[in-house]
Design a protein around this motif. Structure first.
Motif, PDB file in Angstrom:
ATOM      1  N   ARG A 200       0.825  -1.222   0.000  1.00  0.00           N
ATOM      2  CA  ARG A 200       0.000   0.000   0.000  1.00  0.00           C
ATOM      3  C   ARG A 200       0.847   1.256   0.000  1.00  0.00           C
ATOM      4  O   ARG A 200       0.556   2.228  -0.691  1.00  0.00           O
ATOM      5  CB  ARG A 200      -0.946   0.005   1.210  1.00  0.00           C
ATOM      6  CG  ARG A 200      -2.066   1.024   1.092  1.00  0.00           C
ATOM      7  CD  ARG A 200      -2.807   1.204   2.397  1.00  0.00           C
ATOM      8  NE  ARG A 200      -2.063   1.989   3.374  1.00  0.00           N
ATOM      9  CZ  ARG A 200      -2.564   2.409   4.543  1.00  0.00           C
ATOM     10  NH1 ARG A 200      -3.801   2.087   4.879  1.00  0.00           N
ATOM     11  NH2 ARG A 200      -1.840   3.118   5.384  1.00  0.00           N
ATOM     12  N   GLU A 201       1.913   1.245   0.779  1.00  0.00           N
ATOM     13  CA  GLU A 201       2.786   2.414   0.868  1.00  0.00           C
ATOM     14  C   GLU A 201       3.843   2.376  -0.239  1.00  0.00           C
ATOM     15  O   GLU A 201       4.184   1.304  -0.761  1.00  0.00           O
ATOM     16  CB  GLU A 201       3.473   2.461   2.239  1.00  0.00           C
ATOM     17  CG  GLU A 201       2.517   2.396   3.418  1.00  0.00           C
ATOM     18  CD  GLU A 201       1.523   3.550   3.446  1.00  0.00           C
ATOM     19  OE1 GLU A 201       1.922   4.685   3.132  1.00  0.00           O
ATOM     20  OE2 GLU A 201       0.345   3.305   3.783  1.00  0.00           O
ATOM     21  N   ASP A 203       6.933   2.975   0.186  1.00  0.00           N
ATOM     22  CA  ASP A 203       8.112   2.331   0.771  1.00  0.00           C
ATOM     23  C   ASP A 203       7.848   0.826   0.897  1.00  0.00           C
ATOM     24  O   ASP A 203       7.001   0.392   1.684  1.00  0.00           O
ATOM     25  CB  ASP A 203       8.386   2.921   2.156  1.00  0.00           C
ATOM     26  CG  ASP A 203       9.626   2.324   2.813  1.00  0.00           C
ATOM     27  OD1 ASP A 203      10.308   1.500   2.160  1.00  0.00           O
ATOM     28  OD2 ASP A 203       9.910   2.688   3.975  1.00  0.00           O
ATOM     29  N   GLY A 242      -7.283   1.407   2.674  1.00  0.00           N
ATOM     30  CA  GLY A 242      -6.813   2.785   2.700  1.00  0.00           C
ATOM     31  C   GLY A 242      -7.254   3.567   3.912  1.00  0.00           C
ATOM     32  O   GLY A 242      -6.674   4.609   4.238  1.00  0.00           O
ATOM     33  N   PRO A 245      -4.924   3.603   9.391  1.00  0.00           N
ATOM     34  CA  PRO A 245      -3.760   4.484   9.538  1.00  0.00           C
ATOM     35  C   PRO A 245      -2.457   3.735   9.266  1.00  0.00           C
ATOM     36  O   PRO A 245      -2.332   2.545   9.571  1.00  0.00           O
ATOM     37  CB  PRO A 245      -3.842   4.937  11.004  1.00  0.00           C
ATOM     38  CG  PRO A 245      -5.286   4.790  11.359  1.00  0.00           C
ATOM     39  CD  PRO A 245      -5.777   3.601  10.589  1.00  0.00           C
ATOM     40  N   THR A 246      -1.491   4.436   8.701  1.00  0.00           N
ATOM     41  CA  THR A 246      -0.239   3.809   8.287  1.00  0.00           C
ATOM     42  C   THR A 246       0.461   3.111   9.430  1.00  0.00           C
ATOM     43  O   THR A 246       0.947   1.981   9.283  1.00  0.00           O
ATOM     44  CB  THR A 246       0.701   4.866   7.670  1.00  0.00           C
ATOM     45  OG1 THR A 246       0.075   5.418   6.504  1.00  0.00           O
ATOM     46  CG2 THR A 246       2.034   4.245   7.285  1.00  0.00           C
ATOM     47  N   ASP A 247       0.536   3.761  10.595  1.00  0.00           N
ATOM     48  CA  ASP A 247       1.249   3.151  11.719  1.00  0.00           C
ATOM     49  C   ASP A 247       0.524   1.897  12.223  1.00  0.00           C
ATOM     50  O   ASP A 247       1.152   0.913  12.615  1.00  0.00           O
ATOM     51  CB  ASP A 247       1.449   4.159  12.859  1.00  0.00           C
ATOM     52  CG  ASP A 247       0.130   4.700  13.407  1.00  0.00           C
ATOM     53  OD1 ASP A 247      -0.879   4.703  12.651  1.00  0.00           O
ATOM     54  OD2 ASP A 247       0.093   5.128  14.581  1.00  0.00           O
ATOM     55  N   LEU A 249      -1.391  -0.091  10.346  1.00  0.00           N
ATOM     56  CA  LEU A 249      -1.190  -1.137   9.347  1.00  0.00           C
ATOM     57  C   LEU A 249       0.203  -1.739   9.466  1.00  0.00           C
ATOM     58  O   LEU A 249       0.364  -2.972   9.424  1.00  0.00           O
ATOM     59  CB  LEU A 249      -1.392  -0.572   7.940  1.00  0.00           C
ATOM     60  CG  LEU A 249      -1.267  -1.576   6.794  1.00  0.00           C
ATOM     61  CD1 LEU A 249      -2.329  -2.666   6.911  1.00  0.00           C
ATOM     62  CD2 LEU A 249      -1.358  -0.865   5.446  1.00  0.00           C
ATOM     63  N   ALA A 250       1.206  -0.895   9.657  1.00  0.00           N
ATOM     64  CA  ALA A 250       2.591  -1.378   9.758  1.00  0.00           C
ATOM     65  C   ALA A 250       2.771  -2.286  10.972  1.00  0.00           C
ATOM     66  O   ALA A 250       3.369  -3.365  10.873  1.00  0.00           O
ATOM     67  CB  ALA A 250       3.551  -0.198   9.824  1.00  0.00           C
TER      68      ALA A 250
END
Length: 326
Positions: A200-201, A203, A242, A245-247, A249-250
């Motif tokens: 998704r990201e 990176d 989507g 939140p990114t954190d 998901l990580a």
């Protein structure tokens, strides 16, 4: 009259000599049977110019004698073009540059014990004869029969069911390299949503990590299915990946990964505490089948075990595990 007697004696002698010679030939045939032509896997490869690279690879690795015996095997056979692409993709200019140990395992990754006809193949995992580096764990192969036969998402069977004396050959258009965790994630549509989450990201460090064969490999990955992600979104009252939140998901993805360990199903014990890449633990219980209790008390069933890659093992779970967010 004497001449007639002499002729009779000569005729009798010749008859005796011929009879004796005939008996000697029979004896020789009894002890020295005639040479019987064979058509083993090795014979077939040697007789076909399209497989000269495969023939050379079998010779270098000492596997010719294995495929020339009486034991039955199924071989997915790459042609010369497939080998040329394999060498180019891996930075080799010729076959002799490939380390023999690596080449041996790559070849064994095309071989299964027994005779498996195309009609006997079904979508799912089967073991190859290759083993994970430094272990006796047989690598898995993902077979897809949705559109013909494809192996590990890379090699397609172009000619099936070539029967020989000691098994069956299926021609393939690519060399089947040693799989990583990512190989199976990409090949198996069960993990489409997991792949979407991993990528998704912009990176892609997480993906490149799971392709590594050195430390922190080997990995043990508890991989959630597509349905598991659907259930997670419903539980979190979100519409799509989507929205996570990114954190979150990580840390969630990291919570499914164990580093420096290839934990197979036979290694799992009741009340086993597992440390993860997210620096949090979960517990595995086996009393009601293999189940994971995450940091929030949620339970996931392990529904498929021991999908073995060269850099680790995958166990499939029916629920996305959630770490503590405190």
């Amino acid at each position: 009259m004497k001449h007639l007697l002499n002729l009779n004696r000569i005729a009798a002698g010749l008859f005796f000599l011929l009879a004796f010679t005939g008996c000697s030939d029979d004896d020789d045939n009894g002890t020295t049977p005639p040479v019987v032509e064979t058509n083993t896997i090795a014979d077939f490869v040697a007789a076909n110019d399209d497989y000269s690279s495969l023939e050379a690879a079998l010779e270098v690795t000492g596997l010719t004698s294995t495929l020339d015996g009486t034991e039955n095997y199924t071989v997915f056979a790459p042609d010369n073009d497939a080998f040329a692409a394999f060498l180019a993709d891996n930075g080799f200019s010729e076959l002799s540059e490939v380390p023999v140990a690596l080449l041996t395992q790559v070849l064994l990754n095309h071989v299964q014990m027994g005779e498996i006809m195309a009609a006997d193949l079904s979508t799912g995992y089967i073991p190859s004869m290759a083993t994970r580096t430094g272990s006796d764990d047989n690598l898995s192969m993902y077979i897809s029969t949705e559109n013909g036969v494809m192996i590990n998402g890379v090699a397609t069977v172009t000619a099936a069911n070539i029967e020989v004396d000691n098994g069956v050959i299926h021609a393939v258009d690519e060399v089947i390299g040693l799989p990583t965790i990512v190989t199976f994630a990409l090949a198996d549509p069960t993990f489409d949503t997991l792949v979407a989450a991993l990528t998704r990201e912009d990176d892609l460090t997480f993906v490149s990590t799971l392709m590594m064969t050195d430390s922190p490999a080997p990995f043990t990955v508890f991989a959630p299915t597509n349905d598991a992600f659907v259930d997670l979104l419903a539980e979190l009252e979100m519409n799509s990946l989507g929205d996570i939140p990114t954190d979150v998901l990580a840390s969630t993805l990291s919570y499914h990964v164990v580093t420096e360990a290839n934990v197979r199903s036979g290694d799992i014990m009741d009340d086993m505490e597992v440390s993860t890449l997210a620096d949090q633990m979960f517990t595995i219980n086996t009393e009601n089948g293999a189940q994971i209790t995450d940091a929030n008390g949620r339970i996931a069933d392990i529904i498929v075990v021991d999908v073995q890659a060269n850099n680790g093992v995958i166990h499939v779970v029916d629920t996305v595990l959630l770490p503590s967010m405190e």
